[in-house]
Design a protein around this motif. Sequence first.
Motif: not given
Length: 134
Positions: A37-46, A126-134
């Motif tokens: 999500s755009l609200q995540s720290e990962v998105a901000q770094k990207l 649960p089956e999609w969790k690996s596709r999300f970056l945290n």
Amino acid sequence: MDPAEPVVLFDGACNLCNSSVQFILLNDRSRKLHFTSLQSEVAQKLLQQHWEGANLPDSIILIDQGRVYAQSDAALHIAAHLKWPYALLGMFRIVPRPIRDAVYDWIARNRYRWFGKQDQCMLPRPEWKSRFLN
């Protein structure tokens, strides 16, 4: 941080965006798209690393092989990853970008009014969790 796989950045509070991410997950033929999500720290770094514009986007972004796609370009490049017949949406690249982006911006400006907004980001299956970056 330079992701090896394509990453879709989306507005985690937007119902339209969350529904779109779920649709993409169900129809991603390569299963290589990742999400944050755009609200995540990962998105901000990207975005700090890849976004060159003065204004940060507030809707969908695709980062793929070091290139950043925004607005209608992002949507159409994402469509290229989808199963048949949805991949055919990529044909809309023949429409001039100013026209595509005008339609995209009109929908983006009205997305909360038309589709609503959440207080928090969606929790993936649960089956999609690996596709999300945290």
